[in-house]
Design a protein around this motif. Sequence first.
Motif, PDB file in Angstrom:
ATOM      1  N   ARG A  23     -17.935 -32.798  23.014  1.00  0.00           N
ATOM      2  CA  ARG A  23     -17.170 -33.167  21.821  1.00  0.00           C
ATOM      3  C   ARG A  23     -17.969 -32.880  20.553  1.00  0.00           C
ATOM      4  O   ARG A  23     -17.429 -32.400  19.563  1.00  0.00           O
ATOM      5  N   GLU A  24     -19.270 -33.220  20.574  1.00  0.00           N
ATOM      6  CA  GLU A  24     -20.124 -32.949  19.419  1.00  0.00           C
ATOM      7  C   GLU A  24     -20.205 -31.442  19.151  1.00  0.00           C
ATOM      8  O   GLU A  24     -20.109 -30.999  17.999  1.00  0.00           O
ATOM      9  N   GLU A  25     -20.367 -30.656  20.223  1.00  0.00           N
ATOM     10  CA  GLU A  25     -20.430 -29.200  20.073  1.00  0.00           C
ATOM     11  C   GLU A  25     -19.103 -28.657  19.523  1.00  0.00           C
ATOM     12  O   GLU A  25     -19.092 -27.782  18.653  1.00  0.00           O
ATOM     13  N   LEU A  26     -18.005 -29.183  20.037  1.00  0.00           N
ATOM     14  CA  LEU A  26     -16.687 -28.747  19.564  1.00  0.00           C
ATOM     15  C   LEU A  26     -16.503 -29.091  18.087  1.00  0.00           C
ATOM     16  O   LEU A  26     -15.989 -28.278  17.315  1.00  0.00           O
ATOM     17  N   GLU A  27     -16.940 -30.268  17.681  1.00  0.00           N
ATOM     18  CA  GLU A  27     -16.833 -30.662  16.272  1.00  0.00           C
ATOM     19  C   GLU A  27     -17.683 -29.741  15.387  1.00  0.00           C
ATOM     20  O   GLU A  27     -17.254 -29.338  14.304  1.00  0.00           O
ATOM     21  N   GLU A  28     -18.894 -29.403  15.839  1.00  0.00           N
ATOM     22  CA  GLU A  28     -19.758 -28.477  15.091  1.00  0.00           C
ATOM     23  C   GLU A  28     -19.092 -27.109  14.964  1.00  0.00           C
ATOM     24  O   GLU A  28     -19.132 -26.482  13.895  1.00  0.00           O
ATOM     25  N   ILE A  29     -18.459 -26.651  16.048  1.00  0.00           N
ATOM     26  CA  ILE A  29     -17.778 -25.350  16.032  1.00  0.00           C
ATOM     27  C   ILE A  29     -16.611 -25.393  15.037  1.00  0.00           C
ATOM     28  O   ILE A  29     -16.404 -24.450  14.266  1.00  0.00           O
ATOM     29  N   LYS A  30     -15.853 -26.492  15.020  1.00  0.00           N
ATOM     30  CA  LYS A  30     -14.739 -26.630  14.077  1.00  0.00           C
ATOM     31  C   LYS A  30     -15.236 -26.585  12.639  1.00  0.00           C
ATOM     32  O   LYS A  30     -14.638 -25.926  11.781  1.00  0.00           O
ATOM     33  N   GLN A  31     -16.319 -27.297  12.370  1.00  0.00           N
ATOM     34  CA  GLN A  31     -16.869 -27.323  11.012  1.00  0.00           C
ATOM     35  C   GLN A  31     -17.378 -25.941  10.603  1.00  0.00           C
ATOM     36  O   GLN A  31     -17.137 -25.496   9.477  1.00  0.00           O
ATOM     37  N   GLU A  32     -18.069 -25.252  11.515  1.00  0.00           N
ATOM     38  CA  GLU A  32     -18.576 -23.903  11.217  1.00  0.00           C
ATOM     39  C   GLU A  32     -17.415 -22.937  10.995  1.00  0.00           C
ATOM     40  O   GLU A  32     -17.441 -22.102  10.083  1.00  0.00           O
ATOM     41  N   THR A  33     -16.371 -23.072  11.795  1.00  0.00           N
ATOM     42  CA  THR A  33     -15.193 -22.207  11.644  1.00  0.00           C
ATOM     43  C   THR A  33     -14.523 -22.457  10.297  1.00  0.00           C
ATOM     44  O   THR A  33     -14.125 -21.512   9.601  1.00  0.00           O
TER      45      THR A  33
END
Length: 117
Positions: A23-33
């Motif tokens: 979930r943390e990795e997915l949130e980081e990916i969303k923010q970077e995107t």
Amino acid sequence: MVDYVAEVERLAEESLRRMSVLREELEEIKQETARRDQEFSANLATEMSQFWQEHAETEEAARAEAEEKERLEAEAREQREAIARSIAARKAHELVTPVDEDDDPEGEYYRRKSWLI
């Protein structure tokens, strides 16, 4: 003897920990995107503005050329239609009479059968 309850609890905790990491990795990916999307949008707007400024003259010249070509085609079409009408009139041996007066002395000139002088 194997303690199945402890083993299931350990597996559940491990699964929850891994889910939390994902979930943390997915949130980081969303923010970077989202950041990259904003950056891309800003760059795209700037580049498109520059492109249209640089190519405004070319676009105007192309538009003027297209309008001129269309005008010339219309003139050529009108000439072809006039020639076709003239040829059809000659082939049909139609007599041309003035509309205003049938007994016009110059009208005989236009009603003659041969135009060879």
